[in-house]
Design an enzyme around this catalytic site. Structure first.
Site, short mmCIF file in Angstrom:
data_model
loop_
_atom_site.label_atom_id
_atom_site.label_comp_id
_atom_site.label_asym_id
_atom_site.label_seq_id
_atom_site.Cartn_x
_atom_site.Cartn_y
_atom_site.Cartn_z
N ARG A 1 6.18 12.78 2.31
CA ARG A 1 5.18 12.62 3.11
C ARG A 1 5.26 13.74 4.60
NH1 ARG A 1 4.95 5.98 4.43
NH2 ARG A 1 5.39 5.65 2.08
N HIS B 1 10.86 8.01 4.56
CA HIS B 1 11.26 8.62 5.86
C HIS B 1 12.51 8.98 6.08
CE1 HIS B 1 7.12 6.91 7.34
NE2 HIS B 1 6.94 8.06 6.79
N ARG C 1 -3.27 4.77 6.43
CA ARG C 1 -2.44 5.28 7.60
C ARG C 1 -3.24 6.30 8.23
NH1 ARG C 1 3.42 4.36 9.05
NH2 ARG C 1 2.02 3.81 10.94
N LEU D 1 0.77 -1.23 0.06
CA LEU D 1 0.12 0.05 0.04
C LEU D 1 0.99 1.09 -0.09
CD1 LEU D 1 -2.60 -1.04 2.69
CD2 LEU D 1 -3.01 -1.04 0.10
N CYS E 1 11.65 1.73 13.17
CA CYS E 1 10.32 2.10 12.82
C CYS E 1 9.31 1.62 13.75
CB CYS E 1 9.95 1.24 11.68
SG CYS E 1 10.60 2.14 10.18
N ASP F 1 14.06 8.49 8.97
CA ASP F 1 14.61 7.44 9.71
C ASP F 1 15.15 6.37 9.01
OD1 ASP F 1 12.15 6.04 9.32
OD2 ASP F 1 11.80 6.13 11.32
N GLU G 1 4.17 12.68 9.58
CA GLU G 1 4.44 11.22 9.79
C GLU G 1 5.17 10.78 10.97
OE1 GLU G 1 4.17 8.77 7.03
OE2 GLU G 1 2.83 9.95 6.08
#
Length: 452
Positions: free
Chosen positions: A220, A256, A146, A29, A376, A258, A182
Protein backbone atom coordinates in the site's frame (compact mmCIF):
# COMPACT_ATOMS: atom_id res chain seq x y z
CA UNK A 1 13.83 29.49 37.70
CA UNK A 2 17.20 27.80 37.73
CA UNK A 3 19.15 26.80 34.63
CA UNK A 4 18.12 23.14 34.86
CA UNK A 5 14.44 24.15 34.78
CA UNK A 6 15.02 26.29 31.72
CA UNK A 7 16.32 23.26 29.82
CA UNK A 8 13.29 21.10 30.50
CA UNK A 9 11.53 20.09 27.26
CA UNK A 10 8.22 21.82 26.70
CA UNK A 11 6.86 20.19 23.55
CA UNK A 12 4.42 17.32 23.91
CA UNK A 13 3.26 14.49 21.69
CA UNK A 14 -0.51 14.71 21.47
CA UNK A 15 -2.69 11.85 20.28
CA UNK A 16 -5.74 12.56 18.15
CA UNK A 17 -8.03 9.54 17.99
CA UNK A 18 -10.76 9.01 15.43
CA UNK A 19 -14.31 8.62 16.65
CA UNK A 20 -15.90 5.48 15.24
CA UNK A 21 -18.69 6.40 12.83
CA UNK A 22 -22.37 5.34 12.98
CA UNK A 23 -21.99 2.93 10.02
CA UNK A 24 -19.22 0.81 11.57
CA UNK A 25 -19.62 -2.55 9.86
CA UNK A 26 -17.74 -5.67 8.79
CA UNK A 27 -17.69 -5.74 5.00
CA UNK A 28 -14.21 -7.29 4.63
CA UNK A 29 -13.10 -4.58 2.21
CA UNK A 30 -9.38 -4.42 2.98
CA UNK A 31 -7.34 -6.96 1.02
CA UNK A 32 -4.46 -8.29 3.10
CA UNK A 33 -6.09 -7.35 6.40
CA UNK A 34 -6.62 -10.77 8.02
CA UNK A 35 -9.06 -9.60 10.70
CA UNK A 36 -11.24 -7.71 8.23
CA UNK A 37 -11.36 -10.68 5.89
CA UNK A 38 -12.07 -13.16 8.70
CA UNK A 39 -15.01 -11.21 10.14
CA UNK A 40 -16.59 -10.14 6.84
CA UNK A 41 -20.41 -9.98 6.88
CA UNK A 42 -20.67 -10.51 10.65
CA UNK A 43 -23.00 -8.17 12.59
CA UNK A 44 -21.27 -5.16 14.12
CA UNK A 45 -22.07 -2.95 17.10
CA UNK A 46 -21.38 0.71 16.23
CA UNK A 47 -22.53 1.87 19.67
CA UNK A 48 -20.04 -0.38 21.47
CA UNK A 49 -17.29 0.41 18.97
CA UNK A 50 -17.58 4.17 19.50
CA UNK A 51 -17.70 3.81 23.29
CA UNK A 52 -14.65 1.53 23.30
CA UNK A 53 -12.59 4.04 21.35
CA UNK A 54 -13.82 6.92 23.49
CA UNK A 55 -12.97 5.00 26.67
CA UNK A 56 -9.34 4.75 25.55
CA UNK A 57 -9.23 8.47 24.80
CA UNK A 58 -10.77 9.31 28.15
CA UNK A 59 -8.38 7.04 30.04
CA UNK A 60 -5.29 8.58 28.40
CA UNK A 61 -6.57 12.09 29.09
CA UNK A 62 -7.12 11.12 32.74
CA UNK A 63 -3.50 9.93 32.89
CA UNK A 64 -2.44 13.45 31.95
CA UNK A 65 -1.69 12.92 28.26
CA UNK A 66 -2.76 15.44 25.63
CA UNK A 67 -5.65 13.68 23.93
CA UNK A 68 -7.73 15.07 21.08
CA UNK A 69 -10.52 13.68 18.95
CA UNK A 70 -11.04 13.64 15.18
CA UNK A 71 -14.54 13.32 13.66
CA UNK A 72 -15.84 10.42 11.58
CA UNK A 73 -16.86 10.96 7.98
CA UNK A 74 -20.26 11.05 6.32
CA UNK A 75 -21.34 7.56 5.32
CA UNK A 76 -22.92 6.26 3.17
CA UNK A 77 -21.30 8.85 0.92
CA UNK A 78 -24.07 9.77 -1.48
CA UNK A 79 -22.02 12.32 -3.50
CA UNK A 80 -19.60 9.58 -4.61
CA UNK A 81 -22.46 7.23 -5.48
CA UNK A 82 -23.93 9.98 -7.66
CA UNK A 83 -20.56 10.46 -9.33
CA UNK A 84 -20.71 6.75 -10.16
CA UNK A 85 -24.03 7.15 -11.97
CA UNK A 86 -26.70 6.47 -9.35
CA UNK A 87 -29.38 9.13 -9.74
CA UNK A 88 -32.39 10.30 -7.79
CA UNK A 89 -33.18 11.23 -4.23
CA UNK A 90 -30.88 9.86 -1.56
CA UNK A 91 -33.28 7.02 -0.64
CA UNK A 92 -33.58 6.07 -4.31
CA UNK A 93 -29.79 6.09 -4.70
CA UNK A 94 -29.43 3.72 -1.74
CA UNK A 95 -32.12 1.40 -3.11
CA UNK A 96 -30.54 1.28 -6.57
CA UNK A 97 -26.99 0.74 -5.44
CA UNK A 98 -28.07 -2.04 -3.09
CA UNK A 99 -29.89 -3.74 -5.97
CA UNK A 100 -27.33 -3.18 -8.72
CA UNK A 101 -23.92 -2.88 -7.00
CA UNK A 102 -24.02 -3.88 -3.32
CA UNK A 103 -20.21 -3.91 -3.22
CA UNK A 104 -20.27 -0.15 -3.91
CA UNK A 105 -22.76 0.40 -1.10
CA UNK A 106 -20.40 -1.36 1.28
CA UNK A 107 -17.44 0.70 0.09
CA UNK A 108 -19.34 3.99 0.39
CA UNK A 109 -20.50 3.08 3.92
CA UNK A 110 -17.19 2.09 5.50
CA UNK A 111 -16.31 3.70 8.83
CA UNK A 112 -12.59 3.23 8.13
CA UNK A 113 -11.75 6.89 8.85
CA UNK A 114 -11.76 5.80 12.51
CA UNK A 115 -8.18 4.63 11.93
CA UNK A 116 -6.54 8.02 12.00
CA UNK A 117 -3.03 6.58 11.83
CA UNK A 118 -3.91 6.56 8.12
CA UNK A 119 -5.26 10.11 8.10
CA UNK A 120 -2.00 11.90 7.34
CA UNK A 121 1.75 12.12 7.75
CA UNK A 122 2.75 14.77 10.28
CA UNK A 123 6.16 16.39 10.75
CA UNK A 124 6.74 18.59 13.83
CA UNK A 125 8.22 22.06 13.67
CA UNK A 126 11.49 20.81 15.18
CA UNK A 127 12.10 18.83 11.96
CA UNK A 128 10.83 21.27 9.32
CA UNK A 129 12.72 24.15 7.75
CA UNK A 130 10.10 26.78 8.64
CA UNK A 131 9.45 25.56 12.20
CA UNK A 132 5.78 24.85 11.50
CA UNK A 133 3.92 21.54 11.83
CA UNK A 134 3.30 20.07 8.36
CA UNK A 135 0.35 17.81 7.47
CA UNK A 136 -0.13 15.77 4.29
CA UNK A 137 -3.41 13.81 4.19
CA UNK A 138 -2.89 10.25 2.94
CA UNK A 139 -4.32 9.55 -0.51
CA UNK A 140 -5.24 5.95 0.47
CA UNK A 141 -5.23 5.05 -3.22
CA UNK A 142 -5.11 1.27 -2.81
CA UNK A 143 -8.74 0.72 -1.78
CA UNK A 144 -11.90 2.43 -3.05
CA UNK A 145 -13.54 2.67 0.36
CA UNK A 146 -10.54 4.56 1.76
CA UNK A 147 -9.76 6.67 -1.30
CA UNK A 148 -12.83 8.82 -0.63
CA UNK A 149 -11.50 9.95 2.78
CA UNK A 150 -8.72 12.50 1.97
CA UNK A 151 -10.93 15.49 1.08
CA UNK A 152 -12.81 15.56 4.38
CA UNK A 153 -9.69 14.53 6.28
CA UNK A 154 -7.94 17.60 4.88
CA UNK A 155 -10.89 19.79 5.82
CA UNK A 156 -10.95 18.44 9.37
CA UNK A 157 -7.22 18.89 9.91
CA UNK A 158 -7.29 22.41 8.47
CA UNK A 159 -10.18 23.29 10.78
CA UNK A 160 -8.61 21.84 13.92
CA UNK A 161 -5.07 23.07 13.17
CA UNK A 162 -6.12 26.38 11.63
CA UNK A 163 -3.32 28.84 12.39
CA UNK A 164 -1.15 29.53 9.33
CA UNK A 165 1.50 30.82 11.71
CA UNK A 166 1.91 27.37 13.24
CA UNK A 167 0.57 24.81 10.74
CA UNK A 168 0.98 23.98 7.04
CA UNK A 169 -1.54 21.82 5.18
CA UNK A 170 -0.51 20.13 1.94
CA UNK A 171 -2.81 18.49 -0.58
CA UNK A 172 -2.81 14.68 -0.75
CA UNK A 173 -0.37 13.20 -3.23
CA UNK A 174 -1.75 12.15 -6.63
CA UNK A 175 -3.92 9.08 -6.08
CA UNK A 176 -1.97 6.61 -8.20
CA UNK A 177 -0.31 3.30 -7.28
CA UNK A 178 3.08 4.92 -7.95
CA UNK A 179 2.31 7.43 -5.16
CA UNK A 180 0.36 5.15 -2.83
CA UNK A 181 0.36 6.76 0.63
CA UNK A 182 -1.25 5.39 3.79
CA UNK A 183 -0.06 8.05 6.20
CA UNK A 184 1.49 7.76 9.64
CA UNK A 185 0.92 3.99 9.78
CA UNK A 186 4.12 3.76 7.70
CA UNK A 187 6.00 6.65 9.30
CA UNK A 188 7.89 6.80 12.61
CA UNK A 189 9.67 9.69 14.27
CA UNK A 190 12.51 9.00 16.70
CA UNK A 191 14.06 11.67 18.94
CA UNK A 192 15.80 12.28 22.23
CA UNK A 193 13.18 14.85 23.26
CA UNK A 194 10.14 16.08 21.37
CA UNK A 195 11.66 19.57 21.26
CA UNK A 196 14.80 18.45 19.47
CA UNK A 197 15.46 17.61 15.85
CA UNK A 198 14.12 14.14 15.21
CA UNK A 199 14.70 11.34 12.74
CA UNK A 200 11.88 10.59 10.30
CA UNK A 201 11.66 6.98 9.17
CA UNK A 202 9.46 6.30 6.14
CA UNK A 203 8.65 2.65 5.51
CA UNK A 204 7.44 1.47 2.11
CA UNK A 205 6.24 -1.79 0.63
CA UNK A 206 7.21 -1.17 -2.98
CA UNK A 207 9.67 1.06 -4.80
CA UNK A 208 10.12 -0.10 -8.38
CA UNK A 209 10.40 -3.05 -10.71
CA UNK A 210 13.88 -4.01 -9.52
CA UNK A 211 12.97 -4.23 -5.83
CA UNK A 212 11.27 -7.21 -4.17
CA UNK A 213 7.53 -6.91 -3.73
CA UNK A 214 4.77 -8.98 -2.12
CA UNK A 215 3.29 -11.73 -4.23
CA UNK A 216 -0.18 -12.07 -2.66
CA UNK A 217 -1.32 -8.75 -1.19
CA UNK A 218 -0.82 -5.18 -2.42
CA UNK A 219 1.99 -3.02 -1.08
CA UNK A 220 0.00 0.00 0.00
CA UNK A 221 2.91 2.38 0.58
CA UNK A 222 5.24 3.43 -2.22
CA UNK A 223 8.74 4.78 -1.65
CA UNK A 224 8.07 7.70 -4.02
CA UNK A 225 5.29 8.86 -1.68
CA UNK A 226 7.63 9.08 1.31
CA UNK A 227 10.21 10.91 -0.77
CA UNK A 228 7.59 13.43 -1.94
CA UNK A 229 6.33 14.05 1.59
CA UNK A 230 9.87 14.59 2.87
CA UNK A 231 10.30 17.27 0.20
CA UNK A 232 6.93 18.87 0.88
CA UNK A 233 7.62 19.02 4.62
CA UNK A 234 11.07 20.54 4.00
CA UNK A 235 12.86 17.85 6.01
CA UNK A 236 16.64 17.70 6.24
CA UNK A 237 17.70 14.73 4.06
CA UNK A 238 20.36 13.80 6.62
CA UNK A 239 17.58 13.06 9.12
CA UNK A 240 15.32 11.10 6.78
CA UNK A 241 15.56 7.38 6.03
CA UNK A 242 13.48 5.27 3.64
CA UNK A 243 13.30 1.59 4.53
CA UNK A 244 11.47 -1.30 2.91
CA UNK A 245 9.04 -3.53 4.70
CA UNK A 246 9.57 -7.25 4.16
CA UNK A 247 7.36 -8.43 1.28
CA UNK A 248 6.79 -11.78 3.01
CA UNK A 249 5.44 -9.94 6.04
CA UNK A 250 2.94 -8.04 3.86
CA UNK A 251 1.78 -11.35 2.40
CA UNK A 252 1.39 -12.66 5.97
CA UNK A 253 -1.05 -9.86 6.85
CA UNK A 254 1.24 -6.96 7.79
CA UNK A 255 -0.59 -4.47 5.58
CA UNK A 256 0.96 -1.45 7.38
CA UNK A 257 4.30 -1.10 9.10
CA UNK A 258 2.56 -0.24 12.38
CA UNK A 259 1.30 -3.84 12.49
CA UNK A 260 4.88 -5.05 12.99
CA UNK A 261 6.87 -2.08 14.38
CA UNK A 262 6.34 0.92 16.65
CA UNK A 263 8.70 3.72 17.64
CA UNK A 264 8.51 6.30 20.40
CA UNK A 265 11.15 8.85 21.38
CA UNK A 266 14.48 6.96 21.35
CA UNK A 267 12.87 3.48 21.37
CA UNK A 268 12.15 1.25 18.37
CA UNK A 269 10.19 -1.95 19.02
CA UNK A 270 9.91 -4.24 16.02
CA UNK A 271 9.65 -7.85 14.90
CA UNK A 272 12.60 -9.63 13.29
CA UNK A 273 10.59 -9.83 10.04
CA UNK A 274 9.59 -6.16 9.93
CA UNK A 275 12.19 -4.79 7.52
CA UNK A 276 14.23 -5.95 4.55
CA UNK A 277 17.31 -4.52 6.30
CA UNK A 278 16.68 -3.83 9.98
CA UNK A 279 20.41 -3.57 10.68
CA UNK A 280 20.72 -0.61 8.29
CA UNK A 281 17.91 1.19 10.12
CA UNK A 282 19.50 0.62 13.51
CA UNK A 283 22.91 1.79 12.28
CA UNK A 284 21.35 4.95 10.81
CA UNK A 285 19.56 5.72 14.07
CA UNK A 286 22.76 5.20 16.05
CA UNK A 287 24.65 7.60 13.80
CA UNK A 288 22.02 10.30 13.61
CA UNK A 289 20.15 10.38 16.92
CA UNK A 290 21.54 13.15 19.08
CA UNK A 291 21.18 13.60 22.80
CA UNK A 292 20.33 10.06 23.86
CA UNK A 293 21.40 6.51 23.06
CA UNK A 294 18.71 4.68 21.09
CA UNK A 295 17.05 1.55 22.45
CA UNK A 296 16.10 -1.27 20.09
CA UNK A 297 13.80 -4.13 21.05
CA UNK A 298 13.70 -6.80 18.36
CA UNK A 299 11.28 -9.67 18.86
CA UNK A 300 12.63 -12.83 17.24
CA UNK A 301 10.68 -15.34 15.19
CA UNK A 302 11.48 -18.06 17.69
CA UNK A 303 9.85 -15.98 20.42
CA UNK A 304 6.79 -14.82 18.52
CA UNK A 305 5.60 -15.63 15.01
CA UNK A 306 4.41 -13.01 12.55
CA UNK A 307 1.01 -14.71 12.68
CA UNK A 308 0.75 -14.17 16.44
CA UNK A 309 1.93 -10.58 16.04
CA UNK A 310 -0.77 -9.92 13.42
CA UNK A 311 -3.55 -11.65 15.37
CA UNK A 312 -2.79 -9.80 18.61
CA UNK A 313 -1.63 -6.46 17.16
CA UNK A 314 1.18 -6.34 19.70
CA UNK A 315 3.20 -3.93 17.56
CA UNK A 316 0.12 -1.78 17.03
CA UNK A 317 0.36 -0.79 20.66
CA UNK A 318 0.90 2.79 21.75
CA UNK A 319 3.96 3.74 23.78
CA UNK A 320 3.61 6.70 26.13
CA UNK A 321 6.25 8.58 28.12
CA UNK A 322 5.61 8.89 31.85
CA UNK A 323 6.76 11.82 34.04
CA UNK A 324 9.51 9.72 35.65
CA UNK A 325 11.16 9.02 32.28
CA UNK A 326 9.81 5.49 31.90
CA UNK A 327 7.31 4.35 29.28
CA UNK A 328 3.96 2.57 29.29
CA UNK A 329 2.73 0.15 26.62
CA UNK A 330 -0.96 0.52 25.67
CA UNK A 331 -2.13 -2.70 24.02
CA UNK A 332 -5.35 -4.48 23.05
CA UNK A 333 -6.95 -7.14 25.26
CA UNK A 334 -6.09 -9.68 22.59
CA UNK A 335 -2.45 -9.41 23.68
CA UNK A 336 -3.36 -10.79 27.09
CA UNK A 337 -5.36 -13.60 25.56
CA UNK A 338 -2.39 -14.97 23.59
CA UNK A 339 0.05 -16.51 26.08
CA UNK A 340 3.03 -16.16 23.74
CA UNK A 341 2.31 -12.47 23.14
CA UNK A 342 1.71 -11.75 26.82
CA UNK A 343 4.93 -13.56 27.73
CA UNK A 344 6.82 -11.40 25.22
CA UNK A 345 5.30 -8.26 26.73
CA UNK A 346 6.18 -9.35 30.25
CA UNK A 347 9.77 -9.95 29.19
CA UNK A 348 9.91 -6.43 27.75
CA UNK A 349 8.44 -4.88 30.90
CA UNK A 350 10.73 -6.88 33.21
CA UNK A 351 13.90 -6.02 31.26
CA UNK A 352 15.72 -3.13 33.01
CA UNK A 353 17.64 -2.34 29.82
CA UNK A 354 14.64 -0.70 28.13
CA UNK A 355 12.39 2.13 29.38
CA UNK A 356 9.05 0.25 29.11
CA UNK A 357 8.11 -0.57 32.69
CA UNK A 358 4.34 -0.86 32.54
CA UNK A 359 1.57 -2.24 30.33
CA UNK A 360 -2.14 -1.49 30.17
CA UNK A 361 -4.68 -3.20 27.92
CA UNK A 362 -7.96 -1.90 26.51
CA UNK A 363 -11.05 -3.56 25.11
CA UNK A 364 -11.11 -2.51 21.45
CA UNK A 365 -12.73 -5.64 20.05
CA UNK A 366 -15.00 -3.86 17.60
CA UNK A 367 -12.01 -2.17 16.01
CA UNK A 368 -9.78 -5.22 16.28
CA UNK A 369 -12.32 -7.40 14.47
CA UNK A 370 -12.01 -5.03 11.52
CA UNK A 371 -8.22 -4.94 11.63
CA UNK A 372 -7.24 -1.97 13.78
CA UNK A 373 -5.62 -1.79 17.21
CA UNK A 374 -4.75 1.01 19.67
CA UNK A 375 -2.17 2.70 17.42
CA UNK A 376 -4.42 2.51 14.33
CA UNK A 377 -6.91 4.72 16.15
CA UNK A 378 -4.55 7.63 16.77
CA UNK A 379 -2.62 10.28 14.88
CA UNK A 380 0.43 11.65 16.71
CA UNK A 381 1.11 15.39 16.55
CA UNK A 382 4.09 16.97 18.34
CA UNK A 383 3.24 20.49 19.52
CA UNK A 384 5.17 23.23 21.29
CA UNK A 385 3.22 25.43 23.76
CA UNK A 386 2.25 28.06 21.17
CA UNK A 387 1.13 25.40 18.68
CA UNK A 388 -0.87 23.59 21.33
CA UNK A 389 -2.67 26.84 22.18
CA UNK A 390 -3.48 27.31 18.49
CA UNK A 391 -5.34 23.98 18.25
CA UNK A 392 -9.14 24.20 18.21
CA UNK A 393 -9.76 23.93 21.99
CA UNK A 394 -13.05 22.08 21.60
CA UNK A 395 -11.40 18.87 20.36
CA UNK A 396 -9.34 18.24 23.52
CA UNK A 397 -10.79 15.36 25.53
CA UNK A 398 -11.64 15.97 29.18
CA UNK A 399 -14.35 14.54 31.43
CA UNK A 400 -16.96 17.06 30.32
CA UNK A 401 -16.41 16.41 26.60
CA UNK A 402 -16.22 12.64 27.13
CA UNK A 403 -19.55 12.63 28.98
CA UNK A 404 -21.12 14.74 26.24
CA UNK A 405 -19.80 12.44 23.52
CA UNK A 406 -21.03 9.35 25.37
CA UNK A 407 -24.51 10.83 25.42
CA UNK A 408 -24.21 11.75 21.74
CA UNK A 409 -23.20 8.19 20.84
CA UNK A 410 -26.08 6.70 22.82
CA UNK A 411 -28.52 9.06 21.12
CA UNK A 412 -27.60 8.21 17.53
CA UNK A 413 -25.73 4.89 17.27
CA UNK A 414 -27.23 1.47 16.70
CA UNK A 415 -26.13 -1.53 18.73
CA UNK A 416 -26.43 -3.93 15.80
CA UNK A 417 -25.69 -3.40 12.14
CA UNK A 418 -25.59 -5.84 9.23
CA UNK A 419 -24.70 -5.05 5.62
CA UNK A 420 -28.35 -4.92 4.50
CA UNK A 421 -28.92 -2.02 6.93
CA UNK A 422 -26.54 0.20 4.95
CA UNK A 423 -29.33 0.86 2.42
CA UNK A 424 -31.72 2.05 5.13
CA UNK A 425 -32.49 5.76 4.54
CA UNK A 426 -33.14 6.13 8.27
CA UNK A 427 -29.52 5.16 8.96
CA UNK A 428 -28.34 7.85 6.55
CA UNK A 429 -30.63 10.45 8.16
CA UNK A 430 -29.55 9.51 11.68
CA UNK A 431 -25.87 9.58 10.69
CA UNK A 432 -26.21 13.03 9.18
CA UNK A 433 -28.07 14.31 12.23
CA UNK A 434 -25.32 12.88 14.43
CA UNK A 435 -22.54 14.48 12.41
CA UNK A 436 -24.35 17.81 12.24
CA UNK A 437 -24.58 17.86 16.02
CA UNK A 438 -20.98 16.70 16.38
CA UNK A 439 -19.66 19.61 14.32
CA UNK A 440 -21.38 21.92 16.78
CA UNK A 441 -19.97 20.08 19.80
CA UNK A 442 -16.42 20.19 18.39
CA UNK A 443 -16.67 23.60 16.73
CA UNK A 444 -15.89 22.29 13.23
CA UNK A 445 -18.26 24.38 11.15
CA UNK A 446 -19.69 23.05 7.87
CA UNK A 447 -17.31 20.13 7.49
CA UNK A 448 -19.43 17.67 5.54
CA UNK A 449 -20.79 17.72 2.00
CA UNK A 450 -24.40 17.52 3.20
CA UNK A 451 -23.85 20.71 5.24
CA UNK A 452 -22.60 22.68 2.24
Amino acid sequence: MDSSDEKKPVSIEANFDGLVGPTHNYAGLAQGNKAAEKNAEQPSNPHAAALQGLAKMRALAAMGFAQGVLPPQERPHIPTLKLLGFEGRDAEVLMRVRRDAPELLAAMSSASSMWTANAATVSPGADTRDGRVHFTPANLATHLHRSIEPVVTGRALATIFRSEKHFVHHAPLPATPQMGDEGAANHTRLCAEHDGHGLELFVYGEAGEKDPKPAVHPARQNRAAGEAIARLHHLDPDYVHHAQQKPDAIDAGVFHNDVIAVGHRHLLLHHEQAFVDGKAIRNWVKRRLKGRDPVFIEIKDRELSVEDAVNSYLFNSQILSLPDGTMRLICAHECQENHKVWAAIRRIVDDPLNPITDVQSFDLRQSMRNGGGPACLRLRVVLDPAQRTAVNPKVWIDDALAIRLEAWISKYYRDRLVLADLADPQLLDASRSALDELTQILGLGSLYDFQR
